[in-house]
Design a protein around this motif. Structure first.
Motif, PDB file in Angstrom:
ATOM      1  N   ASN A 340      87.692  23.135  30.380  1.00  0.00           N
ATOM      2  CA  ASN A 340      86.398  23.686  30.814  1.00  0.00           C
ATOM      3  C   ASN A 340      86.542  25.101  31.374  1.00  0.00           C
ATOM      4  OD1 ASN A 340      85.089  21.439  29.982  1.00  0.00           O
ATOM      5  ND2 ASN A 340      84.528  20.670  32.010  1.00  0.00           N
ATOM      6  N   ILE A 341      87.640  25.327  32.077  1.00  0.00           N
ATOM      7  CA  ILE A 341      87.865  26.696  32.585  1.00  0.00           C
ATOM      8  C   ILE A 341      88.087  27.636  31.404  1.00  0.00           C
ATOM      9  CG2 ILE A 341      89.439  28.173  33.919  1.00  0.00           C
ATOM     10  CD1 ILE A 341      89.882  25.764  35.802  1.00  0.00           C
ATOM     11  N   ASN A 342      88.880  27.180  30.453  1.00  0.00           N
ATOM     12  CA  ASN A 342      89.141  28.010  29.267  1.00  0.00           C
ATOM     13  C   ASN A 342      87.858  28.328  28.512  1.00  0.00           C
ATOM     14  OD1 ASN A 342      91.860  28.226  29.662  1.00  0.00           O
ATOM     15  ND2 ASN A 342      92.388  26.500  28.336  1.00  0.00           N
ATOM     16  N   THR A 343      87.026  27.312  28.361  1.00  0.00           N
ATOM     17  CA  THR A 343      85.784  27.526  27.596  1.00  0.00           C
ATOM     18  C   THR A 343      84.927  28.586  28.274  1.00  0.00           C
ATOM     19  OG1 THR A 343      85.845  25.231  26.939  1.00  0.00           O
ATOM     20  CG2 THR A 343      83.746  26.338  26.677  1.00  0.00           C
ATOM     21  N   ALA A 344      84.772  28.468  29.589  1.00  0.00           N
ATOM     22  CA  ALA A 344      83.939  29.440  30.308  1.00  0.00           C
ATOM     23  C   ALA A 344      84.548  30.833  30.204  1.00  0.00           C
ATOM     24  CB  ALA A 344      83.799  29.015  31.766  1.00  0.00           C
ATOM     25  N   CYS A 345      85.856  30.911  30.389  1.00  0.00           N
ATOM     26  CA  CYS A 345      86.546  32.208  30.339  1.00  0.00           C
ATOM     27  C   CYS A 345      86.387  32.826  28.953  1.00  0.00           C
ATOM     28  CB  CYS A 345      88.019  31.983  30.671  1.00  0.00           C
ATOM     29  SG  CYS A 345      88.993  33.476  30.534  1.00  0.00           S
ATOM     30  N   ARG A 346      86.544  32.006  27.936  1.00  0.00           N
ATOM     31  CA  ARG A 346      86.413  32.522  26.562  1.00  0.00           C
ATOM     32  C   ARG A 346      85.016  33.094  26.340  1.00  0.00           C
ATOM     33  NH1 ARG A 346      88.764  32.182  21.604  1.00  0.00           N
ATOM     34  NH2 ARG A 346      90.528  31.019  22.430  1.00  0.00           N
ATOM     35  N   ARG A 347      84.019  32.406  26.852  1.00  0.00           N
ATOM     36  CA  ARG A 347      82.641  32.897  26.628  1.00  0.00           C
ATOM     37  C   ARG A 347      82.424  34.260  27.273  1.00  0.00           C
ATOM     38  NH1 ARG A 347      80.204  27.179  28.261  1.00  0.00           N
ATOM     39  NH2 ARG A 347      80.288  26.103  26.261  1.00  0.00           N
ATOM     40  N   VAL A 348      82.976  34.420  28.464  1.00  0.00           N
ATOM     41  CA  VAL A 348      82.825  35.715  29.141  1.00  0.00           C
ATOM     42  C   VAL A 348      83.579  36.792  28.360  1.00  0.00           C
ATOM     43  CG1 VAL A 348      83.330  36.995  31.260  1.00  0.00           C
ATOM     44  CG2 VAL A 348      82.414  34.664  31.406  1.00  0.00           C
ATOM     45  N   LEU A 349      84.781  36.459  27.921  1.00  0.00           N
ATOM     46  CA  LEU A 349      85.572  37.449  27.165  1.00  0.00           C
ATOM     47  C   LEU A 349      84.905  37.776  25.825  1.00  0.00           C
ATOM     48  CD1 LEU A 349      89.199  36.146  27.909  1.00  0.00           C
ATOM     49  CD2 LEU A 349      88.040  38.125  28.926  1.00  0.00           C
ATOM     50  N   GLU A 350      84.283  36.774  25.224  1.00  0.00           N
ATOM     51  CA  GLU A 350      83.579  37.041  23.961  1.00  0.00           C
ATOM     52  C   GLU A 350      82.467  38.064  24.163  1.00  0.00           C
ATOM     53  OE1 GLU A 350      84.238  32.786  21.607  1.00  0.00           O
ATOM     54  OE2 GLU A 350      82.255  33.253  22.413  1.00  0.00           O
ATOM     55  N   ALA A 351      81.750  37.913  25.270  1.00  0.00           N
ATOM     56  CA  ALA A 351      80.674  38.884  25.536  1.00  0.00           C
ATOM     57  C   ALA A 351      81.272  40.280  25.661  1.00  0.00           C
ATOM     58  CB  ALA A 351      79.931  38.498  26.809  1.00  0.00           C
ATOM     59  N   LYS A 352      82.404  40.390  26.334  1.00  0.00           N
ATOM     60  CA  LYS A 352      83.043  41.706  26.503  1.00  0.00           C
ATOM     61  C   LYS A 352      83.483  42.252  25.149  1.00  0.00           C
ATOM     62  CE  LYS A 352      84.418  40.837  31.226  1.00  0.00           C
ATOM     63  NZ  LYS A 352      85.422  40.850  32.271  1.00  0.00           N
ATOM     64  N   TYR A 353      83.963  41.353  24.325  1.00  0.00           N
ATOM     65  CA  TYR A 353      84.404  41.775  22.991  1.00  0.00           C
ATOM     66  C   TYR A 353      83.205  42.297  22.194  1.00  0.00           C
ATOM     67  CZ  TYR A 353      87.017  41.598  18.607  1.00  0.00           C
ATOM     68  OH  TYR A 353      87.642  41.928  17.436  1.00  0.00           O
ATOM     69  N   LYS A 354      82.127  41.510  22.221  1.00  0.00           N
ATOM     70  CA  LYS A 354      80.937  41.907  21.439  1.00  0.00           C
ATOM     71  C   LYS A 354      80.350  43.223  21.932  1.00  0.00           C
ATOM     72  CE  LYS A 354      79.714  37.157  20.273  1.00  0.00           C
ATOM     73  NZ  LYS A 354      78.944  36.013  20.765  1.00  0.00           N
ATOM     74  N   LEU A 355      80.483  43.455  23.211  1.00  0.00           N
ATOM     75  CA  LEU A 355      79.971  44.716  23.768  1.00  0.00           C
ATOM     76  C   LEU A 355      80.883  45.895  23.427  1.00  0.00           C
ATOM     77  CD1 LEU A 355      78.895  43.234  27.189  1.00  0.00           C
ATOM     78  CD2 LEU A 355      77.379  44.626  25.773  1.00  0.00           C
ATOM     79  N   GLY A 356      82.028  45.599  22.841  1.00  0.00           N
ATOM     80  CA  GLY A 356      82.941  46.670  22.445  1.00  0.00           C
ATOM     81  C   GLY A 356      83.841  47.144  23.565  1.00  0.00           C
ATOM     82  N   LEU A 357      83.933  46.378  24.642  1.00  0.00           N
ATOM     83  CA  LEU A 357      84.699  46.855  25.803  1.00  0.00           C
ATOM     84  C   LEU A 357      86.201  46.857  25.566  1.00  0.00           C
ATOM     85  CD1 LEU A 357      82.721  45.093  28.669  1.00  0.00           C
ATOM     86  CD2 LEU A 357      82.632  47.498  28.019  1.00  0.00           C
ATOM     87  N   PHE A 358      86.653  45.985  24.650  1.00  0.00           N
ATOM     88  CA  PHE A 358      88.094  45.995  24.376  1.00  0.00           C
ATOM     89  C   PHE A 358      88.466  47.158  23.461  1.00  0.00           C
ATOM     90  CE2 PHE A 358      87.561  41.460  25.579  1.00  0.00           C
ATOM     91  CZ  PHE A 358      88.451  41.457  26.653  1.00  0.00           C
ATOM     92  N   ASP A 359      87.477  47.703  22.761  1.00  0.00           N
ATOM     93  CA  ASP A 359      87.730  48.920  21.983  1.00  0.00           C
ATOM     94  C   ASP A 359      87.786  50.128  22.907  1.00  0.00           C
ATOM     95  OD1 ASP A 359      87.947  47.978  19.413  1.00  0.00           O
ATOM     96  OD2 ASP A 359      85.774  47.853  19.166  1.00  0.00           O
ATOM     97  N   ASP A 360      86.844  50.136  23.829  1.00  0.00           N
ATOM     98  CA  ASP A 360      86.802  51.259  24.756  1.00  0.00           C
ATOM     99  C   ASP A 360      86.059  50.821  26.016  1.00  0.00           C
ATOM    100  OD1 ASP A 360      86.480  53.524  26.205  1.00  0.00           O
ATOM    101  OD2 ASP A 360      85.242  54.584  24.731  1.00  0.00           O
ATOM    102  N   PRO A 361      86.789  50.548  27.076  1.00  0.00           N
ATOM    103  CA  PRO A 361      86.141  50.044  28.300  1.00  0.00           C
ATOM    104  C   PRO A 361      85.214  51.075  28.938  1.00  0.00           C
ATOM    105  CG  PRO A 361      88.466  50.492  28.696  1.00  0.00           C
ATOM    106  CD  PRO A 361      88.246  50.686  27.231  1.00  0.00           C
ATOM    107  N   TYR A 362      85.362  52.322  28.509  1.00  0.00           N
ATOM    108  CA  TYR A 362      84.513  53.388  29.081  1.00  0.00           C
ATOM    109  C   TYR A 362      83.407  53.790  28.115  1.00  0.00           C
ATOM    110  CZ  TYR A 362      88.575  53.812  32.172  1.00  0.00           C
ATOM    111  OH  TYR A 362      89.584  53.563  33.062  1.00  0.00           O
ATOM    112  N   ARG A 363      83.121  52.922  27.162  1.00  0.00           N
ATOM    113  CA  ARG A 363      82.207  53.347  26.087  1.00  0.00           C
ATOM    114  C   ARG A 363      80.802  53.675  26.580  1.00  0.00           C
ATOM    115  NH1 ARG A 363      82.792  50.054  21.663  1.00  0.00           N
ATOM    116  NH2 ARG A 363      80.868  50.844  20.795  1.00  0.00           N
ATOM    117  N   TYR A 364      80.419  53.116  27.695  1.00  0.00           N
ATOM    118  CA  TYR A 364      79.066  53.419  28.195  1.00  0.00           C
ATOM    119  C   TYR A 364      79.092  54.521  29.249  1.00  0.00           C
ATOM    120  CZ  TYR A 364      77.991  49.120  25.748  1.00  0.00           C
ATOM    121  OH  TYR A 364      77.849  48.172  24.787  1.00  0.00           O
ATOM    122  N   ILE A 365      80.215  55.168  29.365  1.00  0.00           N
ATOM    123  CA  ILE A 365      80.305  56.184  30.412  1.00  0.00           C
ATOM    124  C   ILE A 365      80.354  57.569  29.784  1.00  0.00           C
ATOM    125  CG2 ILE A 365      81.619  56.995  32.395  1.00  0.00           C
ATOM    126  CD1 ILE A 365      82.721  54.113  32.605  1.00  0.00           C
TER     127      ILE A 365
END
Ligand code: BGC
Length: 762
Positions: A340-365
């Motif tokens: 259950n911890i993994n599932t929740a963590c994965r969902r949060v990380l997926e959102a970060k991935y979809k937002l492109g943050l792993f490509d560029d964490p400063y992309r909105y700056i």
């Protein structure tokens, strides 16, 4: 793949000797996240589930996060809100991606409820525009401005259906109707996300507050909700589902309980319904400390309620840190599973991935963006037009409005020159000093031939203790040094010298919104006195009423010649009001929530089910469903709103009186502009299922179109009805239609409608 993602991957490959747990999905995202998660300690995974606020914005709970910097460095923060501007966002993100062990970027969120800096009308006002293009555009502008300031995760749209104007947060939603609410939910998600959350000018939407928050008992905020599944599925849930179907990336759980279990710990709600039935694949964030608040609900201590929330399907804990401080212990004690911890963590990380943050964490700056993108002339122009289109003209005797741009106008009332109250509730990113007051707006629009005589006339409220409660986020109510009698005398003197009176009255912005429920929803007594005295002058009296909720204004409706209900109109308030009052814009808003005659009628809404003893008409009849002291009808019905012109409806036509499961019926009506102005009209289609296996609403909105119809012009407006429009949840919660007779209604509000009928054959 960008450098940043490569860096995270090589770090993972270097450190990792563990074999990967195989996941079913093998997309690039899944592989990336699996690899990353293999490197994470349990505490780091739990850290991703922690949402903090360092304070500084508007705090809606008693708790503020502490030691935020250290927590970020230690990998104990997944997201943050209340931090604004490229510089500050960069600083905070830097701590995460340069100083934490796994360099995982954080989410930056905010409440961008009705515009970022360019504040649009409160959501209930925007809903009254019935204009999906404008609403989507407002959301798009909000996203562009917020992302320019580094914010890319929005705690909006708020889609809670509410039929109780005592509830202060009715201001933040789209009113009473599931169909209108669903259309608006979709428009807002589309506006925020524009089908690409990774673009630099879009933000991830959060649909809230899941679920049923708008049905708090007695309209008291945070109160219990108890509702049948039938009512939930048919009336209260569709708007959330519409936002999810439109692709909202996040859902926020609500404060209230649902079927006896607080939403943040309700497995049926967060897992069975949301993910099982609706296939939601984003993440769920709690409301502000709503996990901890389950202690007060009586569900156990912090460890117990945190485990309950995680096991129910909640992924991220807002501010309360129950997850951060107890989940590891619960894991050791077998109260939560690693899965259950993994599932929740994965969902949060997926959102970060979809937002492109792993490509560029400063992309909105981008330091150059605020200047270019925020509060631009174009954005302000859009806010002005949207505001003017959200106003609802409730009364206009003898065509008092629009006013001529000549002569003397007495502009009175406590909201006529009150910059702090223009933005409306829940505008934490807005700037009051940018707001246009009504007096300023008048001066911008009237030209040289109008003389404005201003007098305050009354305080918003006279009671200092009441004022203190309203002034929690800054001065909204200033109690004048002059006595109430003196102020009224001054206003009456101005009125006597004028050709017409415009009185700007109503609620301060914080008389509605969160934790701002009212048991009386009238205009405060000191302002009522002013209105009475003004009406005695015999001068034409125009009321411009600002409010965050429908008000009970029976008395004012008697006294005034015209009433323009403007809600809280946003940063361009005064300009938009002047545009409408002086006829540069013809009002076209229609009520998204019924106006009761008094509080005792609440809940009052148009889509009522018939009783076994319905009363025909307004006359009291013994042993029928009614009141001794008030009629059943509202003061103003849902969908109601006048224009400076008039529209005549005729010739309701149907292509057939029989509908089959595969076919469709075209329904059309002629709408003629019979008045003296060009104008927009919202043509509304309602349907009644005459005989069914359960009691069904007397009318349900099933379609609407907003059309510009020129003076003298007649337009044929048509709608298509198919079997799927007739479906509803039956007693088995099965979504289907039932054969038989249906009535079809078309008109300009829910009460004045042309009628026809057809048969569904199945
Ligand atoms: C409100 C939410 C809001 C949150 C964060 C809560 O009190 O209910 O609507 O998103 O605070 O500001």
């Amino acid at each position: 793949m960008k450098l940043y993602k490569l860096a995270v991957i090589s770090l993972i490959v270097l450190v990792s000797c563990q074999s990967q747990k195989t996941e079913n999905k093998d997309s690039e995202m899944d592989m990336f996240i699996s690899k990353l998660m293999n490197e994470m300690t349990i505490q780091e995974k739990i850290g991703q589930l922690n949402l903090v606020t360092p304070g500084g914005g508007i705090l809606t709970g008693s708790v503020v996060s502490s030691d935020v910097e250290a927590k970020i460095r230690n990998g104990n923060v997944g997201g943050i809100f209340g931090v604004y501007g490229p510089e500050k966002v960069r600083q905070a993100q830097k701590l995460a991606v340069e100083e934490s062990r796994l360099k995982i970027p954080m989410l930056f969120g905010s409440d961008v409820i009705h515009g970022y800096k360019t504040t649009f009308p409160i959501p209930l006002g925007m809903a009254c525009s019935w204009d999906m293009e404008r609403i989507e555009q407002a959301a798009q502008i909000a996203a562009k401005e917020a992302t320019a300031d580094g914010i890319f995760w929005n705690f909006s749209p708020m889609v809670d259906i509410s039929r109780d104007p005592r509830w202060g947060r009715i201001s933040e939603g789209s009113g009473e109707d599931p169909y209108l609410g669903s259309q608006i939910a979709k428009a807002m998600v589309n506006g925020y996300q524009q089908n690409d959350v990774s673009a630099s000018n879009t933000m991830m939407a959060t649909v809230k507050h899941f679920a049923l928050y708008g049905a708090a008992e007695a309209g008291r905020d945070y109160n219990s909700v108890d509702m049948s599944r039938l009512k939930m599925y048919n009336e209260y849930l569709p708007a959330y589902k519409a936002a999810i179907d439109a692709g909202a990336g996040c859902v926020m759980s609500s404060f209230n309980d649902v079927d006896g279990i607080p939403a943040s710990g309700n497995k049926w709600l967060l897992s069975d319904l949301l993910r099982g039935e609706w296939n939601f694949d984003g993440f769920v964030v709690s409301d502000y400390t709503s996990v901890n608040e389950m202690i007060a609900h009586g569900l156990g201590d912090l460890q117990a309620v945190s485990a309950l929330a995680l096991n129910a399907g909640l992924d991220m804990d807002m501010v309360g840190e129950g997850f951060l401080t107890t989940l590891e212990k619960s894991l050791k004690e077998g109260k939560v599973s690693e899965e259950n911890i993994n599932t929740a963590c994965r969902r949060v990380l997926e959102a970060k991935y979809k937002l492109g943050l792993f490509d560029d964490p400063y992309r909105y700056i981008d330091e150059s963006r605020p200047q270019k993108d925020i509060l631009t002339k174009e954005n302000r122009a859009a806010a002005r037009e949207t505001a003017a289109h959200s106003f609802v003209l409730l009364k206009n005797n003898k065509q008092v409005l629009p006013l001529k741009k000549s002569g003397k106008v007495a502009l009175v009332g406590p909201l006529a020159d009150s910059q702090n109250n223009m933005l409306g509730t829940w505008a934490p990113t807005g700037d009051h000093s940018e707001a246009i007051t009504v007096i300023k707006g008048f001066n911008n629009v009237i030209g040289n031939d109008v003389e404005v005589l201003y007098a305050k006339g009354a305080n918003i409220v006279d009671d200092t203790q009441y004022a203190e409660k309203i002034n929690v986020f800054g001065p909204k109510v200033n109690i004048d040094k002059r006595s109430p009698e003196q102020m009224i005398r001054e206003a009456v003197a101005a009125a006597k010298k004028a050709d017409v009176i415009v009185a700007v009255v109503g609620e301060a912005s914080e008389m509605s919104g969160e934790s701002a429920s009212r048991s009386e929803i009238t205009i405060p007594e000191c302002q009522k006195k002013l209105i009475r005295e003004l009406s005695k002058t015999g001068k034409p009296l125009v009321l411009v009423i600002m409010s965050g909720r429908p008000l009970a204004i029976s008395e004012e409706n008697e006294l005034a010649d015209a009433i323009l209900f403007t809600w809280h109109p946003g940063v361009e308030a005064g300009n938009a009001i002047a545009d409408v009052v002086f006829g540069d814009c013809n009002p076209s808003g229609k009520l998204a929530a019924t106006f009761p005659r008094n509080v005792g009628q609440i809940p009052l809404y148009y889509a009522i089910r018939n009783t076994g003893r319905p009363q025909a008409g307004e006359t009291f009849t013994k042993f029928k469903s009614n009141y001794l002291d008030v009629s059943n009808s509202p003061l103003f019905p849902f969908g109601y709103g006048l224009s400076y012109t008039q529209f005549a409806y005729s010739n309701l036509q149907m292509s057939s009186t029989k509908l089959t499961s595969e076919g469709a019926i075209q329904v059309s009506v002629d709408v003629k502009n019979t008045g003296n102005f060009d104008g927009e009209e919202v043509i509304q289609l309602y349907i009644r299922d005459v005989v069914a296996s359960i009691t069904r609403p007397m009318k349900e909105l099933k379609g609407f179109k907003k059309e510009m119809i020129l003076k003298g012009e007649s337009k044929t407006v048509s709608f298509e009805i198919s079997e799927k429009d007739l479906r509803f949840y039956n007693s088995q919660l099965h979504f289907d239609s039932e054969p038989g007779e249906f009535e079809v209604f078309i008109g300009g509000n829910s009460d004045q409608l042309l009628k026809a009928s057809f048969i569904l054959e199945k």
